[in-house]
Design an enzyme around this catalytic site. Structure first.
Site, PDB file in Angstrom:
ATOM      1  N   SER A  24      -7.457 -10.472  40.199  1.00  0.00           N
ATOM      2  CA  SER A  24      -6.506 -11.562  40.433  1.00  0.00           C
ATOM      3  C   SER A  24      -5.105 -11.287  39.909  1.00  0.00           C
ATOM      4  O   SER A  24      -4.169 -11.991  40.274  1.00  0.00           O
ATOM      5  CB  SER A  24      -7.033 -12.859  39.804  1.00  0.00           C
ATOM      6  OG  SER A  24      -8.202 -13.287  40.457  1.00  0.00           O
ATOM      7  N   THR A  35      -3.241 -15.686  37.789  1.00  0.00           N
ATOM      8  CA  THR A  35      -2.435 -16.160  38.920  1.00  0.00           C
ATOM      9  C   THR A  35      -1.085 -16.721  38.497  1.00  0.00           C
ATOM     10  O   THR A  35      -0.041 -16.249  38.964  1.00  0.00           O
ATOM     11  CB  THR A  35      -3.223 -17.198  39.742  1.00  0.00           C
ATOM     12  OG1 THR A  35      -4.348 -16.543  40.329  1.00  0.00           O
ATOM     13  CG2 THR A  35      -2.371 -17.813  40.828  1.00  0.00           C
ATOM     14  N   HIS A  78     -18.067 -16.522  39.940  1.00  0.00           N
ATOM     15  CA  HIS A  78     -18.438 -15.505  38.953  1.00  0.00           C
ATOM     16  C   HIS A  78     -19.701 -15.899  38.193  1.00  0.00           C
ATOM     17  O   HIS A  78     -20.515 -15.041  37.828  1.00  0.00           O
ATOM     18  CB  HIS A  78     -17.298 -15.302  37.953  1.00  0.00           C
ATOM     19  CG  HIS A  78     -16.214 -14.394  38.438  1.00  0.00           C
ATOM     20  ND1 HIS A  78     -16.461 -13.143  38.956  1.00  0.00           N
ATOM     21  CD2 HIS A  78     -14.862 -14.540  38.466  1.00  0.00           C
ATOM     22  CE1 HIS A  78     -15.315 -12.563  39.293  1.00  0.00           C
ATOM     23  NE2 HIS A  78     -14.336 -13.393  39.009  1.00  0.00           N
ATOM     24  N   HIS A  82     -15.972  -9.871  42.739  1.00  0.00           N
ATOM     25  CA  HIS A  82     -15.111 -10.187  43.880  1.00  0.00           C
ATOM     26  C   HIS A  82     -15.614  -9.468  45.126  1.00  0.00           C
ATOM     27  O   HIS A  82     -16.385  -8.506  45.049  1.00  0.00           O
ATOM     28  CB  HIS A  82     -13.675  -9.738  43.607  1.00  0.00           C
ATOM     29  CG  HIS A  82     -13.019 -10.475  42.489  1.00  0.00           C
ATOM     30  ND1 HIS A  82     -11.822 -10.090  41.939  1.00  0.00           N
ATOM     31  CD2 HIS A  82     -13.392 -11.587  41.809  1.00  0.00           C
ATOM     32  CE1 HIS A  82     -11.485 -10.928  40.968  1.00  0.00           C
ATOM     33  NE2 HIS A  82     -12.442 -11.845  40.876  1.00  0.00           N
TER      34      HIS A  82
END
Length: 525
Positions: free
Chosen positions: A112, A175, A342, A455
């Site tokens: 991310s 992020t 996750h 991911h």
């Protein structure tokens, strides 16, 4: 009479084996009419919106791959008493959709941080790094200087716009951090998490950079409170619980420093829902809201009396930011979609996605597509899937309609490619009918055992509406996104095309038919 009873019995038996769906769907006219309405709407898009974008909003669903979008759509419908498949998410209503390639410069399946650098700073980067180019190496402090890259949030601020960050994670998580920080390690939340060598070499922790790199970010909301306070300072909401206490070794109180620095401005610091919703946005120019020591609570489990929802935060943020006549840039992250996946907890992840969709709808009510470019996308996907030939209207968290033809056990429609849901009991796959597979924290079965699910590497969707949204089409590199936003708003490196008297942000408009006829008439005369 006997024949009639037999016919009725046969019809009943037949219906038991068939999925139920609305009676109108049996008529071809229903589908034809629906398609014709959609076609009519599509034809209106031939007149492209080439206005200059006054406002920019990026909704980032962390880990919201396409399977997650589809499953969230079904969940949204089922929460409203429908079968779910035919439901429209708010993002589904956006007229333009494209795909984004998510790989990092050094990773086929990304993280991310590297992706955030791409869709915020416009350049691809290495996994684990924030606001630096691919020349920077993760965890190597001495590769930071000279490799910094700036974000669209800074471009907007430099152009005189108000800017904001709203997230359900920590405000110094991957992020949001790429919007303001330049850091070679996403885990350097405060100086407590940094190696001594990095501190001695002059690298700064991410929480510190939040307040120092772009000092006047207008709105900041999310979690991450403990990283702002001196080590062992008791938390205001969870007093004397050590894991929630301050972490900073430098003894700084970044929140108090912010309050002191902004004292001559209309600033407010809040840490709970009551304080947030008691504010009059007309009397607030700068807002810092830190609602948890770490990440915010999952929407399914949050205290609705004390913890604001993402929609409530977005509502307040836009009302504050939109006062600026020059417009605003707002980054909104539904960050805990990723965390739910996750942990193998699909129910948590999908409810987070539905809540983010509600916030998208709220933003749409507070802005106009005429002047606001809104983009919804994800940073990456997950190895999450749902299948199993489930019938129409099957609860998204339910079982497939048959047993496995290998181990003769039931299985849920939702499964993960890997993760903590891998369970073997007495040498065989766990029988899900013996557990509460519809529970909030049920961990869906996974093919490969891992402490945390990973991911996924496939492309993610990009939904767009507003000025120049049509530039998001086809398949693009992820770093293309902020370039489109900057071009539409005439900020950063994209200003020259905005100098026309009309103020249009688009390329020079083509002559209309009327203009061509008039021009030809002048020539002939």
């Amino acid at each position: 009479m006997t024949a009639l009873l037999i016919i009725c019995f046969c019809l009943i038996l037949g219906s038991l084996g068939n999925p139920q769906f609305p009676e109108q769907e049996k008529d071809p006219k229903f589908w034809n009419a629906w398609a014709q309405r959609t076609l009519k709407n599509a034809l209106t898009l031939q007149e492209l919106n080439k206005n200059k974008a006054k406002n920019l909003i990026l909704f980032l669903g962390d880990g919201m791959g396409i399977p997650t979008v589809t499953a969230a759509r079904i969940l949204k419908g089922q929460l409203n008493g429908q079968s779910g498949e035919e439901t429209q998410l708010e993002m589904d209503k956006f007229p333009f959709v494209s795909l984004s390639k998510t790989y990092n410069t050094n990773a086929q399946v990304p993280d991310s941080a590297g992706t955030a650098t791409a869709y915020l700073c416009g350049v691809k980067a290495n996994e684990g790094t924030l606001g630096v180019s691919a020349a920077a190496v993760r965890s190597q402090c001495n590769t930071t200087q000279g490799n910094e890259v700036t974000s669209i949030l800074k471009w907007a601020k430099d152009a005189g716009k108000s800017v904001g960050i709203v997230t359900t994670t920590r405000v110094n998580h991957a992020t949001p951090s790429a919007a303001y920080a330049h850091c070679v390690d996403r885990d350097w939340y405060s100086d407590n998490e940094m190696p001594v060598e990095a501190l001695q070499a002059g690298c700064k922790d991410i929480a510190r950079q939040l307040f120092e790199n772009i000092p006047n970010i207008d709105v900041i909301m999310g979690g991450g409170r403990k990283y702002m306070f001196p080590k062992n300072m008791s938390d205001v909401e969870y007093p004397n619980i050590l894991k929630h206490s301050g972490t900073r070794k430098d003894g700084r109180n970044l929140v108090q420093e912010w309050v002191d620095r902004m004292k001559d401005k209309k600033n407010h610091y809040v840490w709970n829902k009551t304080q947030l919703l008691s504010l009059n946005p007309n009397n607030v120019d700068y807002l810092l809201g830190l609602f948890e020591p770490g990440d915010m609570i999952y929407d399914l489990e949050r205290n609705t009396e004390s913890d604001p929802s993402l929609t409530e935060m977005v509502d307040v943020a836009i009302k504050i930011l939109k006062k600026n006549p020059s417009g605003f840039y707002l980054l909104v992250e539904g960050g805990r979609i990723d965390h739910g996946h996750h942990e193998g907890k699909a129910k948590q992840a999908l409810h987070e996605a539905v809540e983010m969709d509600r916030s998208i709808g709220r933003a749409g009510l507070l802005t106009s597509d005429h002047e606001t470019l809104t983009i919804v996308t994800a940073d990456h996907s997950h190895v999450f899937s749902f299948g199993g030939y489930t019938p129409r209207g099957n609860t998204i968290f339910g079982l497939a309609p048959m047993l496995s033809d290998v181990d003769q056990k039931p299985f849920t429609s939702i499964l993960y490619g890997n993760g903590p849901g891998y369970k073997v009991i007495n040498g065989a796959r766990e029988n899900v009918s013996a557990v509460d597979y519809k529970g909030n924290n049920y961990q869906a079965q996974a093919a490969v055992p891992l402490n945390a699910e990973t991911h996924g590497g496939e492309d993610v969707a990009v939904f767009a509406k507003g000025p120049l949204a049509h530039l998001l089409h086809g398949v693009h590199e992820q770093n293309y996104i902020p370039h489109v936003m900057a071009y539409a708003a005439c900020i950063g490196e994209y200003k020259e095309h905005c100098m026309s008297p009309s103020g249009s942000a688009g390329l020079r408009p083509a002559f209309s038919i009327v203009a061509v006829i008039l021009s030809a008439a002048r020539l002939l005369c």
